[in-house]
Each structure stands twice: as C-alpha cells, then as structure tokens.
Motif scaffolding. Structure first.
Motif, PDB file in Angstrom:
ATOM      1  N   ALA A 183       0.843  -1.208   0.000  1.00  0.00           N
ATOM      2  CA  ALA A 183       0.000   0.000   0.000  1.00  0.00           C
ATOM      3  C   ALA A 183       0.873   1.251   0.000  1.00  0.00           C
ATOM      4  CB  ALA A 183      -0.928  -0.009   1.218  1.00  0.00           C
ATOM      5  N   VAL A 184       1.909   1.255   0.826  1.00  0.00           N
ATOM      6  CA  VAL A 184       2.799   2.419   0.893  1.00  0.00           C
ATOM      7  C   VAL A 184       3.542   2.585  -0.433  1.00  0.00           C
ATOM      8  CG1 VAL A 184       4.826   3.413   2.050  1.00  0.00           C
ATOM      9  CG2 VAL A 184       3.012   2.325   3.401  1.00  0.00           C
ATOM     10  N   SER A 185       3.937   1.463  -1.014  1.00  0.00           N
ATOM     11  CA  SER A 185       4.626   1.517  -2.295  1.00  0.00           C
ATOM     12  C   SER A 185       3.720   2.133  -3.380  1.00  0.00           C
ATOM     13  CB  SER A 185       5.067   0.103  -2.668  1.00  0.00           C
ATOM     14  OG  SER A 185       5.401   0.035  -4.016  1.00  0.00           O
ATOM     15  N   HIS A 186       2.431   1.816  -3.328  1.00  0.00           N
ATOM     16  CA  HIS A 186       1.486   2.431  -4.261  1.00  0.00           C
ATOM     17  C   HIS A 186       1.404   3.940  -4.031  1.00  0.00           C
ATOM     18  CE1 HIS A 186      -2.084   3.287  -6.614  1.00  0.00           C
ATOM     19  NE2 HIS A 186      -2.625   3.828  -5.545  1.00  0.00           N
ATOM     20  N   LEU A 187       1.313   4.338  -2.762  1.00  0.00           N
ATOM     21  CA  LEU A 187       1.229   5.779  -2.461  1.00  0.00           C
ATOM     22  C   LEU A 187       2.474   6.508  -2.943  1.00  0.00           C
ATOM     23  CD1 LEU A 187      -0.344   5.705   1.125  1.00  0.00           C
ATOM     24  CD2 LEU A 187      -1.447   6.343  -1.032  1.00  0.00           C
ATOM     25  N   GLU A 188       3.640   5.860  -2.784  1.00  0.00           N
ATOM     26  CA  GLU A 188       4.879   6.473  -3.244  1.00  0.00           C
ATOM     27  C   GLU A 188       4.867   6.615  -4.768  1.00  0.00           C
ATOM     28  OE1 GLU A 188       7.095   8.164  -1.841  1.00  0.00           O
ATOM     29  OE2 GLU A 188       8.184   8.401  -3.728  1.00  0.00           O
ATOM     30  N   HIS A 189       4.385   5.571  -5.443  1.00  0.00           N
ATOM     31  CA  HIS A 189       4.286   5.633  -6.899  1.00  0.00           C
ATOM     32  C   HIS A 189       3.355   6.776  -7.324  1.00  0.00           C
ATOM     33  CE1 HIS A 189       4.278   4.338 -11.020  1.00  0.00           C
ATOM     34  NE2 HIS A 189       2.966   4.198 -11.005  1.00  0.00           N
ATOM     35  N   MET A 190       2.234   6.914  -6.631  1.00  0.00           N
ATOM     36  CA  MET A 190       1.301   8.005  -6.938  1.00  0.00           C
ATOM     37  C   MET A 190       1.960   9.372  -6.698  1.00  0.00           C
ATOM     38  SD  MET A 190      -1.533   6.851  -8.098  1.00  0.00           S
ATOM     39  CE  MET A 190      -0.548   5.628  -8.895  1.00  0.00           C
ATOM     40  N   ALA A 191       2.721   9.477  -5.619  1.00  0.00           N
ATOM     41  CA  ALA A 191       3.368  10.754  -5.302  1.00  0.00           C
ATOM     42  C   ALA A 191       4.357  11.151  -6.397  1.00  0.00           C
ATOM     43  CB  ALA A 191       4.071  10.654  -3.945  1.00  0.00           C
ATOM     44  N   SER A 192       5.133  10.170  -6.892  1.00  0.00           N
ATOM     45  CA  SER A 192       6.100  10.549  -7.933  1.00  0.00           C
ATOM     46  C   SER A 192       5.391  10.822  -9.259  1.00  0.00           C
ATOM     47  CB  SER A 192       7.215   9.510  -8.078  1.00  0.00           C
ATOM     48  OG  SER A 192       6.682   8.236  -8.155  1.00  0.00           O
ATOM     49  N   LEU A 193       4.289  10.100  -9.494  1.00  0.00           N
ATOM     50  CA  LEU A 193       3.509  10.375 -10.703  1.00  0.00           C
ATOM     51  C   LEU A 193       2.907  11.786 -10.655  1.00  0.00           C
ATOM     52  CD1 LEU A 193       2.470   9.149 -13.337  1.00  0.00           C
ATOM     53  CD2 LEU A 193       0.595   8.116 -12.054  1.00  0.00           C
ATOM     54  N   MET A 194       2.484  12.192  -9.486  1.00  0.00           N
ATOM     55  CA  MET A 194       1.927  13.546  -9.346  1.00  0.00           C
ATOM     56  C   MET A 194       2.997  14.601  -9.611  1.00  0.00           C
ATOM     57  SD  MET A 194      -0.463  12.429  -6.210  1.00  0.00           S
ATOM     58  CE  MET A 194      -1.237  13.844  -5.509  1.00  0.00           C
ATOM     59  N   GLU A 195       4.224  14.349  -9.176  1.00  0.00           N
ATOM     60  CA  GLU A 195       5.314  15.284  -9.465  1.00  0.00           C
ATOM     61  C   GLU A 195       5.565  15.360 -10.974  1.00  0.00           C
ATOM     62  OE1 GLU A 195       7.547  14.515  -5.198  1.00  0.00           O
ATOM     63  OE2 GLU A 195       8.393  13.631  -7.007  1.00  0.00           O
ATOM     64  N   GLU A 196       5.467  14.200 -11.602  1.00  0.00           N
ATOM     65  CA  GLU A 196       5.672  14.174 -13.047  1.00  0.00           C
ATOM     66  C   GLU A 196       4.557  14.918 -13.791  1.00  0.00           C
ATOM     67  OE1 GLU A 196       6.527  10.827 -16.273  1.00  0.00           O
ATOM     68  OE2 GLU A 196       6.685  10.101 -14.208  1.00  0.00           O
ATOM     69  N   ILE A 197       3.333  14.733 -13.323  1.00  0.00           N
ATOM     70  CA  ILE A 197       2.197  15.456 -13.924  1.00  0.00           C
ATOM     71  C   ILE A 197       2.394  16.960 -13.747  1.00  0.00           C
ATOM     72  CG2 ILE A 197      -0.275  15.947 -13.641  1.00  0.00           C
ATOM     73  CD1 ILE A 197      -0.620  12.911 -13.015  1.00  0.00           C
ATOM     74  N   GLN A 198       2.805  17.345 -12.553  1.00  0.00           N
ATOM     75  CA  GLN A 198       3.047  18.762 -12.263  1.00  0.00           C
ATOM     76  C   GLN A 198       4.005  19.374 -13.281  1.00  0.00           C
ATOM     77  OE1 GLN A 198       1.973  20.490  -9.075  1.00  0.00           O
ATOM     78  NE2 GLN A 198       2.387  22.119 -10.533  1.00  0.00           N
ATOM     79  N   SER A 199       5.061  18.653 -13.643  1.00  0.00           N
ATOM     80  CA  SER A 199       6.060  19.246 -14.531  1.00  0.00           C
ATOM     81  C   SER A 199       5.779  18.977 -16.012  1.00  0.00           C
ATOM     82  CB  SER A 199       7.464  18.754 -14.151  1.00  0.00           C
ATOM     83  OG  SER A 199       7.542  17.360 -14.302  1.00  0.00           O
ATOM     84  N   LYS A 200       5.071  17.893 -16.347  1.00  0.00           N
ATOM     85  CA  LYS A 200       4.941  17.523 -17.764  1.00  0.00           C
ATOM     86  C   LYS A 200       3.554  17.647 -18.370  1.00  0.00           C
ATOM     87  CE  LYS A 200       8.866  14.327 -17.692  1.00  0.00           C
ATOM     88  NZ  LYS A 200       9.122  12.923 -17.407  1.00  0.00           N
ATOM     89  N   ALA A 201       2.513  17.752 -17.566  1.00  0.00           N
ATOM     90  CA  ALA A 201       1.174  17.839 -18.151  1.00  0.00           C
ATOM     91  C   ALA A 201       1.038  19.141 -18.933  1.00  0.00           C
ATOM     92  CB  ALA A 201       0.116  17.771 -17.052  1.00  0.00           C
ATOM     93  N   VAL A 202       0.291  19.091 -20.021  1.00  0.00           N
ATOM     94  CA  VAL A 202       0.120  20.273 -20.861  1.00  0.00           C
ATOM     95  C   VAL A 202      -1.268  20.859 -20.612  1.00  0.00           C
ATOM     96  CG1 VAL A 202       0.097  21.146 -23.228  1.00  0.00           C
ATOM     97  CG2 VAL A 202       1.599  19.235 -22.605  1.00  0.00           C
ATOM     98  N   ARG A 203      -1.298  22.160 -20.305  1.00  0.00           N
ATOM     99  CA  ARG A 203      -2.570  22.829 -20.075  1.00  0.00           C
ATOM    100  C   ARG A 203      -3.091  23.410 -21.378  1.00  0.00           C
ATOM    101  NH1 ARG A 203      -3.380  25.203 -14.852  1.00  0.00           N
ATOM    102  NH2 ARG A 203      -1.807  24.509 -13.375  1.00  0.00           N
ATOM    103  N   LEU A 204      -4.398  23.284 -21.568  1.00  0.00           N
ATOM    104  CA  LEU A 204      -5.040  23.875 -22.735  1.00  0.00           C
ATOM    105  C   LEU A 204      -6.418  24.332 -22.270  1.00  0.00           C
ATOM    106  CD1 LEU A 204      -4.725  24.248 -25.880  1.00  0.00           C
ATOM    107  CD2 LEU A 204      -5.930  22.070 -26.097  1.00  0.00           C
ATOM    108  N   GLY A 205      -6.547  25.623 -22.009  1.00  0.00           N
ATOM    109  CA  GLY A 205      -7.823  26.148 -21.536  1.00  0.00           C
ATOM    110  C   GLY A 205      -8.263  25.482 -20.249  1.00  0.00           C
ATOM    111  N   ARG A 206      -9.478  24.918 -20.283  1.00  0.00           N
ATOM    112  CA  ARG A 206     -10.044  24.319 -19.061  1.00  0.00           C
ATOM    113  C   ARG A 206      -9.495  22.921 -18.788  1.00  0.00           C
ATOM    114  NH1 ARG A 206     -16.465  24.659 -19.140  1.00  0.00           N
ATOM    115  NH2 ARG A 206     -16.202  24.363 -16.902  1.00  0.00           N
ATOM    116  N   LEU A 207      -8.699  22.368 -19.717  1.00  0.00           N
ATOM    117  CA  LEU A 207      -8.224  20.998 -19.486  1.00  0.00           C
ATOM    118  C   LEU A 207      -6.700  20.934 -19.416  1.00  0.00           C
ATOM    119  CD1 LEU A 207      -6.969  19.685 -22.329  1.00  0.00           C
ATOM    120  CD2 LEU A 207      -9.371  19.470 -22.907  1.00  0.00           C
TER     121      LEU A 207
END
Ligand SMILES: [Mn+2]
Length: 326
Positions: A201-225
C-alpha cells in the motif's frame, strides 16, 4: 472452513477489493474455490467449469451477451448464482433467470455487500466487516445496505483498513499473492496484519506521489483541461483523476497507445462543472472517426493516434462553449 474440493467454485473479479472479498466470503461460507479473473480471463474461466462442479458463483463481474452460452451450458449441471452491481442489460439477466440462474443484482450496493446481505446470519459480524471494506473500496458507502453495515463499525479504522487493502491491490497484481489475500481475508485476518499488504500500500502511495510530481512538470494545459501521456501506467482513468488532484483545471485527459494504431483516452471532470463529458466525448470522438462516451464526469474514447492532437483541441473547444444545462 468447509472443504468441498472443486465442487463449489467462485469466479470473481480479481482486480479489486470487492471481487476479492466476494471470493473470501464464499470461501468462508461455502468452502468455494476462488478463481480470480480479469475481464480478458473471464470467458476462459467459464469454459473451464465442468462436471463435477455443483455450484458456481460469478461475482463482481459484468456479464456480457457473448458469455450467456457458456453460463447456460454450466447451468445444465450446476447451480449458478450471479452476484453483481455493474450496469447490466436488464433483459440479459432476466433471460438467465428464466433459465434457472439465480441473480442477486442491485446497482446501488457493491457485490460483497449484496452477497453478505443474502447470507448475513451465517456470515455474522466479521463477514459484515469484510463487506464494509469492499463498500469503502468501491466507493459504494452510500448504498442502502452498505450505509447500514458501515454504521456498525468504527468508521476511521474501517476506512483505513479498507484503503490499505485497496492501495495494496493496485500494486500487487500476481495471482499467487491475491489468492493468499483471499485466503487470509476469508479467515477474517484484518488487512494490515496480512503480510506484505502495508508495504504494498505504501509503495502504491509512493508511486502516486512521484507520478503527481511528473504530472506537475509535464502535463500540458489547454484552456479548461490538461493532458498527460500515461503510456507507462496501467490505468489512464487513474491518471486523469490525478491531473485533477495536481492541477487547477476542470478536466483531466490521459491516454495511452492501444492495438491497431489507436489511442485509448480517459477524461475526468471536476464536480459541478456543468457539462456532460460523456456526450461531449462521444460527439468529438465521432467527428474524428473514433468512438466514445460515458458518464457526466467520467468518459473515455478510442481514436486513431494521428487524430489525438485535434481530438484534444476540439474537446477543449467544446468545453469552452457557453455552459448549457444537461
Ligand atoms: Mn465491485
């Protein structure tokens, strides 16, 4: 625990807590042999059921039209009981009932809760606790039966145990491990005491945390999405939800390659955005030669990969049009 060998079998959804808990309850109640499947493995598992099986439970799995033949074949030599809560064609279930299949169905409670409710005297309080874990995990806490069961227990401890189980199952996909989890749950061992579960369970949370960091830096914003390539992730839906967690946008879009040069796209919306994403998705996907649809705040589409950029641009255009009530 009763032992019936393979005479009583439970084919259950092997990918989440609700399916595993159905299998655990039936192992405890009937000594049923658990067969944990994905949707791809469902048909094969049915084909493998033969005499001398006397009783077959099918739990937390949405029955499709093409499986009816197999189920009716089994019903000729065994008692078949379907326990489910997925939106299923009413006519299909009625047809199975007319052929002697027992159907336990409601779309308002999760499968484990429906199963518990049918056998509450035999399953007792510890069975209720297991069913309550499933309701929390499936986010069916508000179900008419679930809400009554959940009120029997300390809410926070119940939720914590349920989420340890839920998160661990995201991380551990091996059938051996899941079989052991079913066996231990069936003996009413609480999730945090099942060896390996807390770590997973903790390993999953850690994976989610690093994925969120990746989304923060790599996700592309376009208007409302905002959109993010989820090629390395098992679930595009989970990633689309994370986009909403990390970024201040109304809609999260995530995708990964599928067979035949297509991409599968998941779209998730924030509560109260006043749009029906399922309808918008269907319309935009069709415009680009694909298909799609879904619920007001959760939808999906499949299109050819060359159309992906235009699809996302058109989706954003559709989101930005004046709000109209649906
Ligand atoms: Mn379920």
């Amino acid at each position: 625990m009763l032992m019936h060998g393979d005479h009583i079998v439970c084919i259950s959804h092997g990918e989440d807590a609700d399916g595993l808990i159905c299998a655990a309850l039936l192992a405890n109640l009937r000594g049923a042999k658990p067969i944990l499947v994905t949707y791809e493995e469902f048909k094969g598992a049915l084909i493998d059921v033969n005499y001398p099986t006397e009783e077959l439970y099918i739990c937390d799995l949405c029955v499709r039209d093409e499986l009816i033949g197999e189920i009716l074949r089994i019903a000729e030599f065994a008692r078949v009981i379907i326990v489910d809560h997925h939106p299923t064609a009413e006519a299909l279930l009625r047809r199975l009932e007319r052929s002697g299949v027992q159907v336990v169905y409601s779309s308002k409670d999760c499968a484990s809760v429906l199963l518990y409710d049918q056998n509450k005297v035999e399953l007792g309080r510890e069975g209720a606790r297991l069913a309550a874990y499933a309701a929390v995990s499936d986010q069916f806490e508000d179900g008419p039966i679930a809400s009554r069961i959940i009120s029997m227990f300390d809410r926070q401890i119940l939720e914590h145990e349920a989420l340890i189980l839920t998160h661990a199952l995201f991380r551990i996909t091996s059938n051996d491990f899941r079989q052991r989890v079913v066996e231990e749950l069936g003996r009413y061992i609480i999730p945090h005491r099942i060896s390996g579960l807390v770590e997973a369970a903790v390993s999953h949370l850690e994976h989610m945390a690093s994925l969120m960091e990746e989304i923060q830096s790599k996700a592309v914003r376009l208007g409302r999405l905002a959109y993010f390539d989820a090629s390395d992730e098992p679930s595009t839906g989970a990633v689309a939800n994370l986009i909403l967690d990390v970024l201040d946008v109304d809609v999260g879009v995530s995708y990964k390659p599928a067979i035949g040069g297509r991409v599968n796209i998941s779209i998730r919306g924030r509560r109260g955005i006043g749009l029906h994403l399922g309808e918008i998705t269907r319309e935009v996907a069709m415009r680009h030669g694909g298909f799609g649809g879904g619920h007001d705040r959760a939808s999906g589409a499949s299109i050819h990969k060359e159309k992906l950029v235009r699809f996302i641009e058109d989706l954003e255009m559709a989101l930005s049009q004046p709000l109209k009530p649906f």
